[in-house]
Design a protein around this motif. Structure first.
Motif, PDB file in Angstrom:
ATOM      1  N   LEU A 192      -6.951   8.652 -44.814  1.00 20.88           N
ATOM      2  CA  LEU A 192      -6.393   7.696 -43.873  1.00 20.88           C
ATOM      3  C   LEU A 192      -5.427   6.727 -44.547  1.00 20.88           C
ATOM      4  CD1 LEU A 192      -9.682   7.010 -41.904  1.00 20.88           C
ATOM      5  CD2 LEU A 192      -7.833   8.584 -41.315  1.00 20.88           C
ATOM      6  N   LEU A 193      -5.177   6.954 -45.841  1.00 20.82           N
ATOM      7  CA  LEU A 193      -4.186   6.182 -46.609  1.00 20.82           C
ATOM      8  C   LEU A 193      -3.125   7.172 -47.091  1.00 20.82           C
ATOM      9  CD1 LEU A 193      -6.660   4.037 -48.770  1.00 20.82           C
ATOM     10  CD2 LEU A 193      -5.573   3.378 -46.624  1.00 20.82           C
ATOM     11  N   PRO A 194      -2.230   7.594 -46.200  1.00 21.15           N
ATOM     12  CA  PRO A 194      -1.353   8.738 -46.494  1.00 21.15           C
ATOM     13  C   PRO A 194      -0.376   8.525 -47.642  1.00 21.15           C
ATOM     14  CG  PRO A 194      -0.662   7.612 -44.485  1.00 21.15           C
ATOM     15  CD  PRO A 194      -1.995   7.043 -44.864  1.00 21.15           C
ATOM     16  N   SER A 195      -0.091   7.275 -47.979  1.00 23.70           N
ATOM     17  CA  SER A 195       0.876   7.015 -49.055  1.00 23.70           C
ATOM     18  C   SER A 195       0.205   6.701 -50.378  1.00 23.70           C
ATOM     19  CB  SER A 195       1.788   5.843 -48.655  1.00 23.70           C
ATOM     20  OG  SER A 195       2.519   6.147 -47.490  1.00 23.70           O
ATOM     21  N   CYS A 196      -1.113   6.967 -50.460  1.00 20.79           N
ATOM     22  CA  CYS A 196      -1.876   6.572 -51.657  1.00 20.79           C
ATOM     23  C   CYS A 196      -2.616   7.736 -52.281  1.00 20.79           C
ATOM     24  CB  CYS A 196      -2.894   5.483 -51.288  1.00 20.79           C
ATOM     25  SG  CYS A 196      -2.181   3.926 -50.760  1.00 20.79           S
ATOM     26  N   VAL A 222      -2.293  -0.952 -47.134  1.00 23.19           N
ATOM     27  CA  VAL A 222      -3.038  -2.139 -47.577  1.00 23.19           C
ATOM     28  C   VAL A 222      -3.865  -2.678 -46.420  1.00 23.19           C
ATOM     29  CG1 VAL A 222      -2.872  -4.497 -48.446  1.00 23.19           C
ATOM     30  CG2 VAL A 222      -1.343  -2.723 -49.350  1.00 23.19           C
ATOM     31  N   ARG A 223      -3.260  -2.790 -45.252  1.00 20.68           N
ATOM     32  CA  ARG A 223      -3.968  -3.310 -44.079  1.00 20.68           C
ATOM     33  C   ARG A 223      -5.106  -2.382 -43.667  1.00 20.68           C
ATOM     34  NH1 ARG A 223      -2.978  -8.695 -43.393  1.00 20.68           N
ATOM     35  NH2 ARG A 223      -0.760  -9.116 -43.712  1.00 20.68           N
ATOM     36  N   THR A 224      -4.896  -1.085 -43.801  1.00 16.78           N
ATOM     37  CA  THR A 224      -5.955  -0.132 -43.475  1.00 16.78           C
ATOM     38  C   THR A 224      -7.149  -0.304 -44.410  1.00 16.78           C
ATOM     39  OG1 THR A 224      -4.408   1.495 -42.585  1.00 16.78           O
ATOM     40  CG2 THR A 224      -6.558   2.318 -43.283  1.00 16.78           C
ATOM     41  N   MET A 225      -6.886  -0.447 -45.698  1.00 21.71           N
ATOM     42  CA  MET A 225      -7.972  -0.668 -46.651  1.00 21.71           C
ATOM     43  C   MET A 225      -8.710  -1.964 -46.344  1.00 21.71           C
ATOM     44  SD  MET A 225      -9.720   0.382 -49.304  1.00 21.71           S
ATOM     45  CE  MET A 225      -8.800   1.496 -50.383  1.00 21.71           C
ATOM     46  N   PRO A 266     -16.551  -5.018 -50.967  1.00 23.86           N
ATOM     47  CA  PRO A 266     -15.492  -5.804 -51.612  1.00 23.86           C
ATOM     48  C   PRO A 266     -14.375  -4.886 -52.108  1.00 23.86           C
ATOM     49  CG  PRO A 266     -17.668  -6.343 -52.482  1.00 23.86           C
ATOM     50  CD  PRO A 266     -17.810  -5.069 -51.722  1.00 23.86           C
ATOM     51  N   CYS A 267     -13.190  -5.452 -52.248  1.00 22.84           N
ATOM     52  CA  CYS A 267     -12.045  -4.687 -52.732  1.00 22.84           C
ATOM     53  C   CYS A 267     -11.106  -5.626 -53.480  1.00 22.84           C
ATOM     54  CB  CYS A 267     -11.307  -4.041 -51.557  1.00 22.84           C
ATOM     55  SG  CYS A 267      -9.858  -3.069 -52.036  1.00 22.84           S
ATOM     56  N   ILE A 268     -10.750  -5.261 -54.698  1.00 18.37           N
ATOM     57  CA  ILE A 268      -9.778  -6.041 -55.454  1.00 18.37           C
ATOM     58  C   ILE A 268      -8.375  -5.638 -55.017  1.00 18.37           C
ATOM     59  CG2 ILE A 268      -8.864  -6.598 -57.740  1.00 18.37           C
ATOM     60  CD1 ILE A 268     -11.603  -5.894 -58.895  1.00 18.37           C
ATOM     61  N   MET A 322      -5.297  -1.197 -55.342  1.00 18.45           N
ATOM     62  CA  MET A 322      -6.479  -1.657 -54.618  1.00 18.45           C
ATOM     63  C   MET A 322      -7.696  -1.006 -55.260  1.00 18.45           C
ATOM     64  SD  MET A 322      -5.067  -1.381 -50.662  1.00 18.45           S
ATOM     65  CE  MET A 322      -4.839   0.419 -50.714  1.00 18.45           C
ATOM     66  N   THR A 323      -8.718  -1.784 -55.520  1.00 20.22           N
ATOM     67  CA  THR A 323      -9.926  -1.256 -56.156  1.00 20.22           C
ATOM     68  C   THR A 323     -11.127  -1.541 -55.257  1.00 20.22           C
ATOM     69  OG1 THR A 323      -8.999  -1.581 -58.370  1.00 20.22           O
ATOM     70  CG2 THR A 323     -11.385  -1.307 -58.212  1.00 20.22           C
ATOM     71  N   PRO A 324     -11.426  -0.624 -54.338  1.00 22.73           N
ATOM     72  CA  PRO A 324     -12.595  -0.802 -53.485  1.00 22.73           C
ATOM     73  C   PRO A 324     -13.874  -0.451 -54.250  1.00 22.73           C
ATOM     74  CG  PRO A 324     -11.537   1.273 -52.959  1.00 22.73           C
ATOM     75  CD  PRO A 324     -10.674   0.598 -54.000  1.00 22.73           C
TER      76      PRO A 324
END
Length: 265
Positions: A169-173, A93-96, A106-108, A154-156
């Motif tokens: 870069l979001l290894p758990s997603c 989440v912090r990476t996004m 923007p990202c929801i 998360m919706t970027p």
């Protein structure tokens, strides 16, 4: 005509499947078809990329719905109770959020009960208002309050090329995309297909006795998992390719025609 089989549950995507992008309403033929299915004892489920707080367009059938697979399977609600919730790790989440800051998109961020448009712009708020008839994107809570909840999606608002750069870069997603302007990011292993399996286990019916309807890329696994996977006539071509059946569009009685074709009605 296809051979009749016993169907115990129907799963419906919302946007472009149950609800028309043109009218933002459920066609009368779809309402009547769902009512008829319910009268036959078939359970009705929603399977959507929307979080529960964004489901604002199902008033005509809400009394018929037995449960909700929301945020692409990350949060499943039955009889008002959360029966499954798959959170995105805080590090991802912090990476996004850092990418959102650095690249100015923007990202929801979707929590268990609330959602916020991070790095909001008026243009993006207007876009979702037009696309999904959402009057309010952000809940009346602070970012700190939201981040105390489990983040389920998360919706970027990014292109597919930027998505391809960020996701490693979001290894758990993992991500899915049902509209060109944005991607939906959930915890790895979460999708609508797994949501269908969870609901089937909860109620004790075989997944082969399910029928699922969709129109976008985030419906792919659901249509593959369900006993019968139906792509709407307005669906994208890759989804049509994995479907057991392609019906007409949401605006051309697609749900009713498919249920009649498979002798569910």
């Amino acid at each position: 005509m296809e051979k009749e089989r016993e169907i115990k549950a129907l799963f419906f995507d919302i946007d472009g499947t149950l609800v028309s992008f043109n009218t933002h309403r459920i066609p009368r033929s779809t309402i009547e078809a769902i009512e008829a299915a319910k009268q036959k004892g078939i359970k009705i489920f929603i399977a959507t990329g929307r979080p529960l707080v964004y489901i604002n367009n199902l008033a005509d059938i809400a009394h018929l719905v037995d449960g909700y697979v929301t945020t692409n399977g990350a949060c499943i609600v039955i009889d008002g109770q959360v029966v499954a919730c798959h959170a995105i790790p805080e590090a991802d989440v912090r990476t996004m959020m850092r990418f959102s800051d650095e690249r100015h998109f923007p990202c929801i961020l979707v929590g268990e009960t609330d959602a916020l448009l991070y790095n909001a712009t008026h243009e993006v708020e207007e876009f979702f208002h037009r696309l999904l008839d959402l009057q309010q994107i952000s809940s009346p809570v602070s970012l700190d309050t939201l981040l105390q909840q489990r983040i389920t999606q998360m919706t970027p608002i990014i292109t597919a090329d930027v998505e391809a750069e960020i996701m490693p870069l979001l290894p758990s997603c993992e991500s899915s995309r049902w509209y060109p302007a944005f991607a939906d990011v959930t915890a790895r292993g979460v999708d609508k297909g797994e949501g269908v399996k969870t609901v089937a286990r909860h109620f004790g019916f075989p997944v082969e006795a399910t029928m699922a309807f969709g129109d976008g890329g985030n419906d792919t696994r659901m249509l593959q998992v369900a006993g019968i996977g139906v792509a709407m006539g307005n669906a994208n071509e890759p989804l049509k390719a994995v479907a057991d059946y392609v019906t007409t569009s949401v605006d051309d009685d697609g749900v009713k025609r498919a249920l009649e074709h498979w002798h569910v009605l």
